[in-house]
Design a protein around this motif. Structure first.
Motif, PDB file in Angstrom:
ATOM      1  N   TRP A  27       0.830  -1.209   0.000  1.00  0.00           N
ATOM      2  CA  TRP A  27       0.000   0.000   0.000  1.00  0.00           C
ATOM      3  C   TRP A  27       0.868   1.264   0.000  1.00  0.00           C
ATOM      4  O   TRP A  27       0.660   2.179  -0.790  1.00  0.00           O
ATOM      5  CB  TRP A  27      -0.950  -0.030   1.196  1.00  0.00           C
ATOM      6  CG  TRP A  27      -1.643   1.266   1.448  1.00  0.00           C
ATOM      7  CD1 TRP A  27      -2.466   1.947   0.583  1.00  0.00           C
ATOM      8  CD2 TRP A  27      -1.569   2.059   2.625  1.00  0.00           C
ATOM      9  NE1 TRP A  27      -2.918   3.114   1.174  1.00  0.00           N
ATOM     10  CE2 TRP A  27      -2.376   3.202   2.433  1.00  0.00           C
ATOM     11  CE3 TRP A  27      -0.908   1.904   3.843  1.00  0.00           C
ATOM     12  CZ2 TRP A  27      -2.524   4.186   3.402  1.00  0.00           C
ATOM     13  CZ3 TRP A  27      -1.066   2.877   4.804  1.00  0.00           C
ATOM     14  CH2 TRP A  27      -1.865   4.007   4.581  1.00  0.00           C
ATOM     15  N   GLY A  31       1.526   1.686  -4.100  1.00  0.00           N
ATOM     16  CA  GLY A  31       0.257   2.294  -4.456  1.00  0.00           C
ATOM     17  C   GLY A  31      -0.923   1.337  -4.538  1.00  0.00           C
ATOM     18  O   GLY A  31      -1.927   1.649  -5.169  1.00  0.00           O
ATOM     19  N   LYS A  32      -0.812   0.196  -3.870  1.00  0.00           N
ATOM     20  CA  LYS A  32      -1.938  -0.751  -3.858  1.00  0.00           C
ATOM     21  C   LYS A  32      -3.036  -0.213  -2.942  1.00  0.00           C
ATOM     22  O   LYS A  32      -2.861   0.751  -2.223  1.00  0.00           O
ATOM     23  CB  LYS A  32      -1.476  -2.138  -3.393  1.00  0.00           C
ATOM     24  CG  LYS A  32      -0.332  -2.730  -4.190  1.00  0.00           C
ATOM     25  CD  LYS A  32      -0.716  -3.053  -5.600  1.00  0.00           C
ATOM     26  CE  LYS A  32       0.471  -3.686  -6.312  1.00  0.00           C
ATOM     27  NZ  LYS A  32       0.237  -3.952  -7.692  1.00  0.00           N
ATOM     28  N   THR A  33      -4.162  -0.877  -2.945  1.00  0.00           N
ATOM     29  CA  THR A  33      -5.332  -0.417  -2.188  1.00  0.00           C
ATOM     30  C   THR A  33      -5.097  -0.411  -0.675  1.00  0.00           C
ATOM     31  O   THR A  33      -4.432  -1.301  -0.136  1.00  0.00           O
ATOM     32  CB  THR A  33      -6.565  -1.274  -2.522  1.00  0.00           C
ATOM     33  OG1 THR A  33      -7.666  -0.828  -1.733  1.00  0.00           O
ATOM     34  CG2 THR A  33      -6.319  -2.752  -2.258  1.00  0.00           C
ATOM     35  N   ILE A  34      -5.684   0.568  -0.027  1.00  0.00           N
ATOM     36  CA  ILE A  34      -5.606   0.668   1.432  1.00  0.00           C
ATOM     37  C   ILE A  34      -6.309  -0.505   2.113  1.00  0.00           C
ATOM     38  O   ILE A  34      -6.035  -0.831   3.263  1.00  0.00           O
ATOM     39  CB  ILE A  34      -6.168   2.020   1.924  1.00  0.00           C
ATOM     40  CG1 ILE A  34      -5.761   2.273   3.373  1.00  0.00           C
ATOM     41  CG2 ILE A  34      -7.686   2.075   1.722  1.00  0.00           C
ATOM     42  CD1 ILE A  34      -6.046   3.677   3.852  1.00  0.00           C
ATOM     43  N   TRP A  35      -7.194  -1.149   1.386  1.00  0.00           N
ATOM     44  CA  TRP A  35      -7.921  -2.296   1.946  1.00  0.00           C
ATOM     45  C   TRP A  35      -6.994  -3.449   2.316  1.00  0.00           C
ATOM     46  O   TRP A  35      -7.384  -4.354   3.050  1.00  0.00           O
ATOM     47  CB  TRP A  35      -9.015  -2.754   0.990  1.00  0.00           C
ATOM     48  CG  TRP A  35     -10.100  -1.732   0.859  1.00  0.00           C
ATOM     49  CD1 TRP A  35     -10.305  -0.885  -0.192  1.00  0.00           C
ATOM     50  CD2 TRP A  35     -11.097  -1.419   1.829  1.00  0.00           C
ATOM     51  NE1 TRP A  35     -11.376  -0.060   0.055  1.00  0.00           N
ATOM     52  CE2 TRP A  35     -11.885  -0.370   1.307  1.00  0.00           C
ATOM     53  CE3 TRP A  35     -11.407  -1.918   3.095  1.00  0.00           C
ATOM     54  CZ2 TRP A  35     -12.950   0.181   1.993  1.00  0.00           C
ATOM     55  CZ3 TRP A  35     -12.478  -1.363   3.784  1.00  0.00           C
ATOM     56  CH2 TRP A  35     -13.228  -0.328   3.236  1.00  0.00           C
ATOM     57  N   LEU A  36      -5.761  -3.418   1.841  1.00  0.00           N
ATOM     58  CA  LEU A  36      -4.785  -4.437   2.234  1.00  0.00           C
ATOM     59  C   LEU A  36      -4.466  -4.372   3.726  1.00  0.00           C
ATOM     60  O   LEU A  36      -3.957  -5.334   4.299  1.00  0.00           O
ATOM     61  CB  LEU A  36      -3.493  -4.283   1.425  1.00  0.00           C
ATOM     62  CG  LEU A  36      -3.577  -4.690  -0.043  1.00  0.00           C
ATOM     63  CD1 LEU A  36      -2.284  -4.337  -0.752  1.00  0.00           C
ATOM     64  CD2 LEU A  36      -3.891  -6.164  -0.173  1.00  0.00           C
TER      65      LEU A  36
END
Length: 110
Positions: A27, A31-36
């Motif tokens: 994240w 830049g991956k999703t905050i849902w991780l």
């Protein structure tokens, strides 16, 4: 059989900790999703619970776990990061696993 169970529990514990730290890294740095962060938190909670399953003193468990963590982290380096570990990486793993074995399975005075 008990040493193999202990080692297996340490390996699963290390994977839980690494996953719990790797997902926020994805994240923050990629830049991956905050849902991780949700599975990351669950993985870190699993890590803490797994450490509590060892029947010996917590300080001894934490010290010995560190040796196994080093080995699992180097395997992670190879499998996930696609970086070939160096000879000195593997020597370090061997030394840390020897330390883990001494701490967990060495003779003790009662």
């Amino acid at each position: 059989m008990e040493p193999l169970k202990t080692l297996a529990l340490f390996v699963v514990t290390a994977v839980a900790e690494i996953v719990g730290c790797y997902l926020p890294y994805l994240w923050l740095k990629q830049g991956k999703t905050i849902w991780l962060l949700i599975p990351a938190a669950a993985s870190l909670a699993l890590f803490a619970w797994l450490l509590s399953l060892h029947p010996t003193a917590s300080g001894r468990v934490y010290a010995a776990y560190g040796g196994v963590y080093i080995g699992v982290a180097v395997v992670w380096l190879m499998l996930v990061d696609n970086v070939r570990p160096s000879t000195s990486d593997w020597v370090g793993v061997a030394v840390s696993l020897a330390g883990m074995a001494i701490i967990m399975f060495g003779p003790r005075s009662t």
